[in-house]
Design a protein around this motif. Structure first.
Motif, mmCIF file in Angstrom:
data_model
loop_
_atom_site.group_PDB
_atom_site.id
_atom_site.type_symbol
_atom_site.label_atom_id
_atom_site.label_comp_id
_atom_site.label_asym_id
_atom_site.label_seq_id
_atom_site.Cartn_x
_atom_site.Cartn_y
_atom_site.Cartn_z
ATOM 1 N N ASP A 264 0.817 -1.220 0.000
ATOM 2 C CA ASP A 264 0.000 0.000 0.000
ATOM 3 C C ASP A 264 0.845 1.261 0.000
ATOM 4 O O ASP A 264 0.516 2.253 0.645
ATOM 5 C CB ASP A 264 -0.949 0.001 1.203
ATOM 6 C CG ASP A 264 -2.154 0.905 0.966
ATOM 7 O OD1 ASP A 264 -2.441 1.183 -0.205
ATOM 8 O OD2 ASP A 264 -2.778 1.344 1.945
ATOM 9 N N TYR A 265 1.954 1.212 -0.733
ATOM 10 C CA TYR A 265 2.830 2.382 -0.864
ATOM 11 C C TYR A 265 2.822 2.789 -2.329
ATOM 12 O O TYR A 265 3.045 1.974 -3.217
ATOM 13 C CB TYR A 265 4.244 2.029 -0.413
ATOM 14 C CG TYR A 265 5.223 3.185 -0.404
ATOM 15 C CD1 TYR A 265 5.408 3.937 0.748
ATOM 16 C CD2 TYR A 265 5.961 3.505 -1.531
ATOM 17 C CE1 TYR A 265 6.314 4.990 0.765
ATOM 18 C CE2 TYR A 265 6.861 4.554 -1.526
ATOM 19 C CZ TYR A 265 7.038 5.281 -0.369
ATOM 20 O OH TYR A 265 7.941 6.327 -0.351
ATOM 21 N N PHE B 3 3.650 0.917 5.894
ATOM 22 C CA PHE B 3 2.365 0.378 6.334
ATOM 23 C C PHE B 3 2.189 0.477 7.844
ATOM 24 O O PHE B 3 1.079 0.318 8.353
ATOM 25 C CB PHE B 3 2.236 -1.087 5.909
ATOM 26 C CG PHE B 3 3.130 -2.027 6.660
ATOM 27 C CD1 PHE B 3 2.681 -2.676 7.795
ATOM 28 C CD2 PHE B 3 4.432 -2.243 6.249
ATOM 29 C CE1 PHE B 3 3.507 -3.541 8.486
ATOM 30 C CE2 PHE B 3 5.266 -3.102 6.928
ATOM 31 C CZ PHE B 3 4.797 -3.745 8.069
ATOM 32 N N GLN C 240 2.278 3.092 9.482
ATOM 33 C CA GLN C 240 1.643 4.364 9.806
ATOM 34 C C GLN C 240 0.195 4.121 10.198
ATOM 35 O O GLN C 240 -0.557 3.454 9.495
ATOM 36 C CB GLN C 240 1.709 5.307 8.602
ATOM 37 C CG GLN C 240 1.111 6.670 8.886
ATOM 38 C CD GLN C 240 1.270 7.603 7.698
ATOM 39 O OE1 GLN C 240 1.861 7.215 6.695
ATOM 40 N NE2 GLN C 240 0.760 8.799 7.803
ATOM 41 N N GLN C 241 -0.196 4.678 11.311
ATOM 42 C CA GLN C 241 -1.549 4.488 11.812
ATOM 43 C C GLN C 241 -2.524 5.311 10.987
ATOM 44 O O GLN C 241 -2.353 6.509 10.806
ATOM 45 C CB GLN C 241 -1.622 4.906 13.290
ATOM 46 C CG GLN C 241 -2.967 4.639 13.938
ATOM 47 C CD GLN C 241 -2.949 4.956 15.420
ATOM 48 O OE1 GLN C 241 -1.890 5.011 16.015
ATOM 49 N NE2 GLN C 241 -4.103 5.178 15.999
ATOM 50 N N GLU C 242 -3.548 4.654 10.495
ATOM 51 C CA GLU C 242 -4.527 5.307 9.641
ATOM 52 C C GLU C 242 -5.845 5.562 10.358
ATOM 53 O O GLU C 242 -6.838 5.909 9.716
ATOM 54 C CB GLU C 242 -4.785 4.444 8.400
ATOM 55 C CG GLU C 242 -3.583 4.246 7.520
ATOM 56 C CD GLU C 242 -3.120 5.539 6.854
ATOM 57 O OE1 GLU C 242 -3.937 6.479 6.786
ATOM 58 O OE2 GLU C 242 -1.953 5.605 6.422
ATOM 59 N N ARG C 243 -5.872 5.428 11.653
ATOM 60 C CA ARG C 243 -7.101 5.676 12.403
ATOM 61 C C ARG C 243 -6.740 6.367 13.705
ATOM 62 O O ARG C 243 -5.811 5.967 14.411
ATOM 63 C CB ARG C 243 -7.829 4.353 12.700
ATOM 64 C CG ARG C 243 -9.164 4.516 13.360
ATOM 65 C CD ARG C 243 -10.165 5.157 12.420
ATOM 66 N NE ARG C 243 -10.327 4.369 11.208
ATOM 67 C CZ ARG C 243 -10.594 4.894 10.026
ATOM 68 N NH1 ARG C 243 -10.701 6.193 9.887
ATOM 69 N NH2 ARG C 243 -10.742 4.129 8.966
ATOM 70 N N ASP D 253 -3.701 10.956 19.039
ATOM 71 C CA ASP D 253 -3.722 10.610 17.619
ATOM 72 C C ASP D 253 -4.302 11.749 16.793
ATOM 73 O O ASP D 253 -3.800 12.065 15.700
ATOM 74 C CB ASP D 253 -4.549 9.339 17.405
ATOM 75 C CG ASP D 253 -3.901 8.117 18.039
ATOM 76 O OD1 ASP D 253 -2.675 8.146 18.246
ATOM 77 O OD2 ASP D 253 -4.626 7.152 18.329
ATOM 78 N N ARG E 112 -2.288 13.976 13.862
ATOM 79 C CA ARG E 112 -2.796 14.155 12.510
ATOM 80 C C ARG E 112 -3.017 15.634 12.201
ATOM 81 O O ARG E 112 -2.730 16.096 11.093
ATOM 82 C CB ARG E 112 -4.102 13.382 12.328
ATOM 83 C CG ARG E 112 -3.906 11.880 12.277
ATOM 84 C CD ARG E 112 -3.043 11.507 11.101
ATOM 85 N NE ARG E 112 -2.755 10.079 11.081
ATOM 86 C CZ ARG E 112 -1.916 9.502 10.252
ATOM 87 N NH1 ARG E 112 -1.259 10.237 9.383
ATOM 88 N NH2 ARG E 112 -1.697 8.205 10.293
ATOM 89 N N ALA F 87 -11.164 11.438 7.606
ATOM 90 C CA ALA F 87 -10.629 10.169 7.106
ATOM 91 C C ALA F 87 -10.038 9.324 8.223
ATOM 92 O O ALA F 87 -9.881 8.107 8.062
ATOM 93 C CB ALA F 87 -9.577 10.432 6.028
ATOM 94 N N TYR F 88 -9.707 9.937 9.353
ATOM 95 C CA TYR F 88 -9.087 9.212 10.468
ATOM 96 C C TYR F 88 -10.038 9.055 11.651
ATOM 97 O O TYR F 88 -9.697 8.420 12.638
ATOM 98 C CB TYR F 88 -7.830 9.955 10.933
ATOM 99 C CG TYR F 88 -6.836 10.203 9.826
ATOM 100 C CD1 TYR F 88 -5.984 9.192 9.394
ATOM 101 C CD2 TYR F 88 -6.753 11.444 9.199
ATOM 102 C CE1 TYR F 88 -5.078 9.415 8.367
ATOM 103 C CE2 TYR F 88 -5.852 11.671 8.165
ATOM 104 C CZ TYR F 88 -5.023 10.659 7.764
ATOM 105 O OH TYR F 88 -4.123 10.879 6.745
#
Length: 849
Positions: A248-249, A649, A651-654, A660, A664, A713-714
């Motif tokens: 996913d990069y 990958f 990296q925290q996406e939520r 957090d 962001r 988005a997060y």
């Protein structure tokens, strides 16, 4: 014969007396050794033998046997074992007595008579089987010593071992053309030793060299496949792109640059500058400011390394307008001086969002202006103007025309976007230095009003290329991956201003700074395809950054580009699941632009040529870019992707915790400090994100909307989100300064107020009460203030008598020497008499002279 074959033969013999298709024969079923005497061998037949053997006996089917027909052969140490007697035993049995007991090896008992006279001391070979006996079952193997322990089954397997072939002596390390030639010639010397010709014109040598060439190509292909199969060894950009996409990069192919162009017009352009109008940097031999449409000029520009740009569409007239309608450009707006209100020296301060123009101008909401210093404030010469004192602003309301009631000068009031607030003081009027006769300079700075946005790249076409470029048709088999003829395809972000014209002034409008804000995920190749050939081929295909992106289904006529190390661009189509799949018979033609990377970040005043071949284009007197081009970015290197993709990958996406959300938010452009808290609001949990913007700018509705969309988005499901500005906390401070003898108290007070200011100090650094000095949630200390005052010559002593919050005065701050804000609080001390609620600073000075 193998044991399995003998078993099949034995079964056929058993059936020979009943099967009409077989002739009745007898044969040996198996052999046993008598335990009481190992020299006695019991031969078991399939059918009975009804007479004694010695004298001769006859088999049940008519065959006769005698001792002379029984032979024992074999053995390693004990050989030449003779048959002493052969007598009938039980049913179907013949008891054979040997002359001695053999060794531990395998022996063979056979029935028959020699086919030829026997030489002395030689076993019979071959034997003619007795009448009525099967030739295959006339012999059987046995061992004399049945009681010895064996590790494996006594029934030995019979296998047909293949013939041993000695492999040729070949050097399998040969990997290139010369080595392959040598290997084949060496082999030919072995197979055809009489052929010794080595002349290159010989047919055999030519065949060898041709095969070596093919082998070299295959060897290289195998090496490439092995090399490109792993991220750590891959050398092709396409291989690296596909490897990192598995985690996913997305490999960054770079981005083109943009530039603001200011035009000087000799007449109005009601239709503006059409989108796609070409312009470029200056090169030797170019006529100013025209860029003629001829091959000679373009060839000279390309040879000289000129960087091409194209004008972007400005905006849509309304939502129903299918095509961009360029903004009308008026010659009167080319250069508009900033009005100084009769002041001899005046500057627009840092953070200014409004100004007054000297003259009557027609300016509309959404217009782009470039504010610039037009002459040196100390000399009055245009060459001495500071190129760093230039910025692009976007008007948030129509210009308001008025008249100065004192001088009767026509004026136009303008207000621009808060995000475009001045980052530097802009001089409006000054007095030249003594070397230039101390003359009054009333119009030091101006505003350029005929401004358009240009994008790096050149759409291929006349006069150098014929477009569209035809691509090869889809083959009936194999992979369809056509390449574009020209390298360096433009990778561009979407135009930020197309369609950005709200119906009323209450809706937010994007700033001029927004034109410089985009990420790699926002860019797409500037390539379009026209499809033809079969009925199912859509006429229009569009490029996307990634076929695995959201919203790209199996019926979307989309494709992506893969750019190799040499700049060659390949087109990759979908598979019917992510993007429409291509079919045999489809044909395509391509339109695209070339020009990309950091090379487009040209300096200010370097773009001076424009194609004036459009209606009204002749009115363009000159063109330039007052500001440097921005946004150009070279493609990401393979090594950079190799190092970063394996850990991207993680990296925290939520956003789960309040921290957090802070992390962001700090990544959003324009955010200086952030704080977050999770609160239960009665029905659900709401995340409150408090933000301090860069430069102390307030959080407006446009910024809030953009930040909330970014954080959405997060955001976790079930959490509401609210963005708010930092809580402004005004401070009150009082300082008493005792001046040493010999110093003028009034002068010293003036120096102190120049330091303790919310603006800039005389040397251009932020004042001690400047908004940049205060950070949300950061304490404000007293000691640096006292130190700054004491460093001035003539200050005998400094005493602070008040240091507190304006809305909650107490002596805590004065006692501890520090004021501690809350996590969402932001101190301010503007010391502005018009806004006493933003904090006050009182200075008292005594002593001196």
């Amino acid at each position: 014969m193998s044991l399995s074959a003998q078993d099949v033969r034995r079964e056929l013999v058993r059936r020979s007396t009943t099967d009409p298709h077989l002739a009745a024969v007898n044969g040996i079923d198996f052999i046993q050794i008598d335990p009481s005497s190992e020299a006695r061998i019991v031969v078991q037949f399939i059918f009975d033998i009804n007479t004694d053997v010695d004298p001769p006996l006859a088999s049940a089917i008519g065959a006769t046997l005698s001792k002379s027909l029984v032979w024992i052969t074999g053995g390693d140490r004990i050989t030449s074992i003779a048959v002493v007697s052969a007598q009938r035993g039980a049913i179907n049995q013949l008891v054979v007595t040997a002359s001695e007991v053999g060794d531990f090896s395998t022996y063979t008992l056979a029935l028959g008579s020699p086919a030829a006279p026997l030489p002395a001391a030689e076993p019979p070979d071959p034997l003619v089987p007795p009448a009525g006996f099967d030739p295959v079952l006339c012999s059987a193997s046995f061992t004399f010593h049945v009681e010895c322990a064996k590790q494996f089954d006594c029934k030995t397997a019979m296998t047909c071992a293949p013939a041993v072939v000695t492999p040729p002596d070949i050097d399998y390390l040969a990997r290139d053309y010369p080595a392959f030639v040598q290997v084949m010639l060496d082999r030919m010397s072995l197979l055809a030793p009489r052929w010794s010709e080595r002349n290159a014109a010989d047919l055999g040598v030519a065949v060898v060299e041709t095969l070596a060439y093919v082998a070299d190509q295959l060897s290289y292909r195998h090496d490439v496949i092995d090399t490109e199969a792993y991220l750590g060894t891959a050398r092709l950009r396409t291989s690296v792109r596909r490897h990192v996409r598995l985690v996913d990069y997305r490999l960054d192919d770079g981005s083109n640059a943009r530039a603001w162009l200011a035009l000087q017009l000799g007449g109005d352009l009601p239709g503006g500058v059409p989108a796609g109008t070409r312009c470029c940097t200056m090169f030797d031999g170019a006529p100013t400011p025209d860029l003629p449409r001829d091959s000679q000029t373009y060839n000279a520009a390309n040879a000289a390394g000129a960087v091409f740009f194209e004008v972007l569409a400005d905006r849509y007239t309304n939502a129903e307008q299918p095509q961009p309608d360029p903004r009308a450009l008026l010659a009167n707006n080319s250069t508009m001086p900033l009005y100084a209100w009769s002041a001899q020296t005046l500057c627009l301060p840092v953070g200014a969002t409004s100004a007054t123009l000297a003259g009557t101008y027609q300016l509309a909401r959404g217009d782009i202006l470039i504010l610039a210093e037009a002459m040196g404030p100390n000399t009055g010469n245009a060459a001495d103007a500071d190129p760093a004192k230039r910025c692009a602003v976007r008007l948030v309301r129509d210009g308001v025309n008025s008249i100065d009631p004192l001088t009767l000068t026509p004026l136009t009031r303008i207000v621009w976007h808060d995000a475009d607030a001045l980052a530097f003081p802009l001089c409006l009027a000054s007095i030249a230095d003594a070397a230039h006769q101390s003359q009054q300079l009333p119009e030091v700075s101006v505003a350029y009003g005929c401004v358009v946005l240009a994008d790096q790249g050149r759409t291929l076409g006349d006069p150098l290329e014929t477009m569209p470029e035809p691509l090869a048709a889809v083959p009936p088999y194999g992979r369809y991956r056509p390449a574009l003829a020209q390298p360096g395809v433009t990778i561009a972000a979407a135009n930020p201003y197309v369609g950005d014209q709200p119906a009323d002034d209450t809706q937010p409008i994007q700033s001029a700074a927004q034109a410089a804000i985009w990420s790699a995920a926002d860019t797409v190749p500037a390539v379009t395809l026209q499809g033809a050939g079969v009925a199912g081929n859509p006429p229009d295909w569009y490029a996307v950054g990634d076929l695995l992106g959201v919203g790209i289904g199996g019926d979307a006529p989309a494709f992506e580009t893969e750019i190799e190390n040499d700049g060659t661009t390949y087109l990759r189509f979908g598979d019917g699941v992510n993007g429409l799949a291509v079919e045999t018979g489809m044909t395509f033609s391509a339109n695209y632009r070339v020009g990309n990377g950091a090379a487009g970040n040209v300096g200010a005043d370097s773009i001076t040529l424009i194609d004036r071949a459009f209606p009204g284009g002749g009115y363009i007197v000159s063109v330039t870019n007052p500001l440097p081009a921005f946004g150009g970015r070279d493609p990401e290197t393979i090594e950079h992707a190799r190092q970063n993709a394996p850990v991207a990958f993680r990296q925290q996406e939520r956003a789960v915790t309040a921290q957090d959300y802070v992390d962001r938010t700090m990544q959003f452009a324009g955010v200086l400090r952030a704080s977050a808290s999770l609160r239960w609001t009665g029905s659900w949990t709401t995340v409150f994100v408090t933000v301090e913007r860069t430069g102390g700018v307030a959080v407006d509705s446009a910024f809030k909307t953009s930040l909330e969309a970014y954080l959405a988005a997060y955001r976790m499901a079930g959490h509401d989100l609210e963005v708010e500005d930092a809580v402004r906390v005004p401070l009150n401070m009082a300082m008493h300064v005792c001046v040493a003898p010999g110093y003028v108290a009034a002068d010293l007070a003036q120096l102190l107020l120049a330091i303790f200011t919310s603006g800039l100090q005389p040397d251009g650094t932020p004042g001690l009460f400047n908004a940049q000095r205060f950070l949300m949630g950061e304490p404000f200390h007293l000691s640096p203030l006292i130190t700054a005052a004491q460093q001035l010559a003539g200050v005998a002593s400094v005493t602070v008598t008040r240091f507190e919050r304006a809305q909650a005065p107490d002596a805590t701050g004065l006692a501890t020497g520090v004021l501690q804000p809350g996590a969402t609080e932001l101190f301010e001390l503007a010391n502005d008499p018009d806004y006493p609620d933003r904090g006050q600073f009182e200075l008292s000075v005594d002593g001196g002279i």
